[in-house]
Write an enzyme that holds these catalytic residues in place. Structure first.
Site, PDB file in Angstrom:
ATOM      1  N   VAL A  13      46.374  37.371  36.278  1.00  0.00           N
ATOM      2  CA  VAL A  13      45.074  36.598  37.343  1.00  0.00           C
ATOM      3  C   VAL A  13      45.518  37.514  38.765  1.00  0.00           C
ATOM      4  CG1 VAL A  13      45.645  34.557  35.724  1.00  0.00           C
ATOM      5  CG2 VAL A  13      46.956  35.612  38.279  1.00  0.00           C
ATOM      6  N   SER A  14      44.115  37.860  39.453  1.00  0.00           N
ATOM      7  CA  SER A  14      44.419  38.231  40.655  1.00  0.00           C
ATOM      8  C   SER A  14      44.985  38.131  41.945  1.00  0.00           C
ATOM      9  CB  SER A  14      42.173  37.740  41.055  1.00  0.00           C
ATOM     10  OG  SER A  14      41.832  38.745  40.334  1.00  0.00           O
TER      11      SER A  14
END
Length: 204
Positions: A13-14
């Site tokens: 995930v970012s």
């Protein structure tokens, strides 16, 4: 003597605020043991990620890497394809993309047609992932520019001065009332009161 295929999962995930639960659940459902799932919470702009590098260090020929979608591998068009080739050609491992069955190197080795389709899909999805990253950055920059253009304050909202500020400030400056009394009348906390005082001094 044949070695048993080890199955590894990779999720990304970012940011720390995003939830990786959906990816982890999908990897487990695909048969990846929780201890073999590597998880990064960083941008997909490059492959300088701690857990991804750990994964690369344990991969052996014949192993399988499972990811939910190609953009979880990365969002850099050139580097995604380079990493794909490194894993499949140099390391001799396979990759399975759960939401795109065509991107499963175990099933796409048999014919030149299947390899062609797989390579084509990889290029298209790598491009889409990279393009989306560019669009996100462009939207963020445009939003900031628009906010500045209309004079919108970015960050915490600015505290408004009370209606009686000029009068009470003058009395405090002339030592007719104490700072404590001024703050009480204006209903201001010390840090806000002195912030306004400093602004006044800068403008004098």
């Amino acid at each position: 003597m044949t070695t048993e295929t080890r199955i590894h999962g990779y999720a990304r995930v970012s940011s720390k605020e995003q939830n990786e639960a959906r990816q982890i659940a999908a990897l487990k459902e695909a048969g990846v043991a929780e201890r073999d799932i590597y998880m990064d919470k960083v941008s997909g702009k490059n492959f300088d990620r701690p857990e991804y590098q750990r994964l690369m260090n344990v991969i052996r020929k014949g192993d399988l890497i499972v990811i939910l979608s190609l953009d979880r591998l990365g969002r850099n068009y050139t580097e995604v394809q380079a990493q794909w080739k490194y894993i499949t050609n140099e390391l001799g491992a396979d990759i399975q993309v759960l939401d795109m069955p065509l991107l499963d190197t175990r099933a796409n080795k048999d014919t030149i047609d299947s390899r062609f389709v797989s390579d084509l899909v990889l290029q298209i999805l790598s491009y889409v992932a990279a393009k989306e990253r560019e669009n996100i950055k462009a939207r963020q920059a445009q939003g900031i520019a628009n906010a500045k253009a209309i004079g919108k304050h970015l960050g915490r909202p600015r505290a408004e001065r009370p209606e009686q500020w000029d009068e009470i400030y003058s009395q405090w400056r002339d030592k007719k009332i104490t700072a404590k009394a001024a703050m009480k009348i204006l209903d201001l906390k010390p840090n806000t009161f002195y912030k306004f005082v400093n602004e006044e001094k800068e403008n004098e």
